[in-house]
Every structure is written in structure tokens, then in C-alpha cells.
Design a protein around this motif. Structure first.
Motif, PDB file in Angstrom:
ATOM      1  N   GLY A 168       0.809  -1.210   0.000  1.00 55.03           N
ATOM      2  CA  GLY A 168       0.000   0.000   0.000  1.00 55.03           C
ATOM      3  C   GLY A 168       0.846   1.265   0.000  1.00 55.03           C
TER       4      GLY A 168
ATOM      5  N   SER B 127       3.828   1.575  -1.068  1.00 57.17           N
ATOM      6  CA  SER B 127       4.634   1.684  -2.294  1.00 57.17           C
ATOM      7  C   SER B 127       3.857   2.353  -3.428  1.00 57.17           C
ATOM      8  CB  SER B 127       5.117   0.302  -2.740  1.00 57.17           C
ATOM      9  OG  SER B 127       4.045  -0.457  -3.274  1.00 57.17           O
ATOM     10  N   MET B 128       2.557   2.499  -3.268  1.00 58.40           N
ATOM     11  CA  MET B 128       1.726   3.104  -4.315  1.00 58.40           C
ATOM     12  C   MET B 128       1.685   4.626  -4.238  1.00 58.40           C
ATOM     13  SD  MET B 128      -1.417   0.452  -4.416  1.00 58.40           S
ATOM     14  CE  MET B 128      -1.139  -1.279  -4.673  1.00 58.40           C
ATOM     15  N   ASN B 129       2.380   5.187  -3.251  1.00 58.25           N
ATOM     16  CA  ASN B 129       2.455   6.637  -3.092  1.00 58.25           C
ATOM     17  C   ASN B 129       1.087   7.310  -3.034  1.00 58.25           C
ATOM     18  OD1 ASN B 129       5.302   6.719  -2.998  1.00 58.25           O
ATOM     19  ND2 ASN B 129       5.373   6.542  -5.217  1.00 58.25           N
ATOM     20  N   ALA B 130       0.167   6.678  -2.363  1.00 56.17           N
ATOM     21  CA  ALA B 130      -1.185   7.231  -2.214  1.00 56.17           C
ATOM     22  C   ALA B 130      -1.183   8.333  -1.165  1.00 56.17           C
ATOM     23  CB  ALA B 130      -2.155   6.124  -1.803  1.00 56.17           C
TER      24      ALA B 130
ATOM     25  N   THR C 277       1.746   9.992   3.241  1.00 56.26           N
ATOM     26  CA  THR C 277       0.548   9.149   3.196  1.00 56.26           C
ATOM     27  C   THR C 277      -0.094   9.110   4.575  1.00 56.26           C
ATOM     28  OG1 THR C 277       1.508   7.759   1.466  1.00 56.26           O
ATOM     29  CG2 THR C 277      -0.321   6.824   2.732  1.00 56.26           C
TER      30      THR C 277
END
Length: 105
Positions: free
Chosen positions: A31, A33-36, A67
Motif C-alpha cells: 500500500g 509503495s503506491m504513493n497514495a 501518506t
């Protein structure tokens, strides 16, 4: 999708059994790693719990990526309370923690 395909998909999903433990760290690493901007982490928070080092690593990953992590814990009965790892993840990343008693849904 056709009715036949839908029925096949339903049967496939029904055939999947639950078991084993949740891999919290792997899910949180993916999660983050998705740079959300925001992550919602939904879990029963059962074993294995995260160690202090693992919590710090996830918090650092969230902080570096800006995040916010909101954690939602599903359980039976009252909230176990305390400064548990799932609550700290939310608090230390600027998110919110919520406990949901599934018997009241």
C-alpha cells in the motif's frame, strides 16, 4: 458477463476458504509503495501483530510519502483498547482509528 459466467464466478468465490494469518506487513508495504495520499487499512488485527520495529518502518514509509493511514479494526465485542499497533499506525501517520463490532452490523 453472461449469466453462466456470473454463476461460475459466484461458485468460484464460494469455494475459497479462509484460513491462516493475515500478512499485515506485506499489505502495508504494498500500500505504501503506491504513493497514495491516503490508505485505508481494514483488518481484524489478529496475529501476527506488528513489532515496534515494523510499526516504525510503516510510519516512516507513510511519512516519507506523505501518506495518511486510517485503520479500521473489525472484531467481536468491545474494543480491546490500549495503544495497540493498529491504533498507533493511524495516530502516527495523521489518520484515524475506528473499531467495528461486527455483531452490531
Amino acid at each position: 458477463a453472461t449469466d453462466t459466467d456470473k454463476a461460475g464466478a459466484i461458485e468460484f468465490v464460494k469455494g475459497i476458504g479462509g484460513g491462516g494469518g493475515t500478512e499485515h506487513v506485506a499489505a502495508l508495504q504494498l500500500g505504501t509503495s503506491m504513493n497514495a495520499d491516503v490508505l485505508f487499512f481494514l483488518t481484524d488485527a489478529a496475529d501476527p501483530s506488528l513489532s515496534e520495529t515494523q510499526v516504525a518502518e510503516i510510519v516512516d514509509r507513510c511519512t516519507a510519502r506523505r501518506t495518511t493511514l486510517h485503520s479500521i479494526e473489525f472484531g467481536i465485542g468491545t474494543n480491546p483498547g490500549g495503544n495497540r499497533w493498529i491504533e498507533r499506525l493511524a495516530k502516527e501517520t495523521g489518520g484515524q482509528y475506528r473499531y467495528v463490532d461486527v455483531t452490531k452490523l
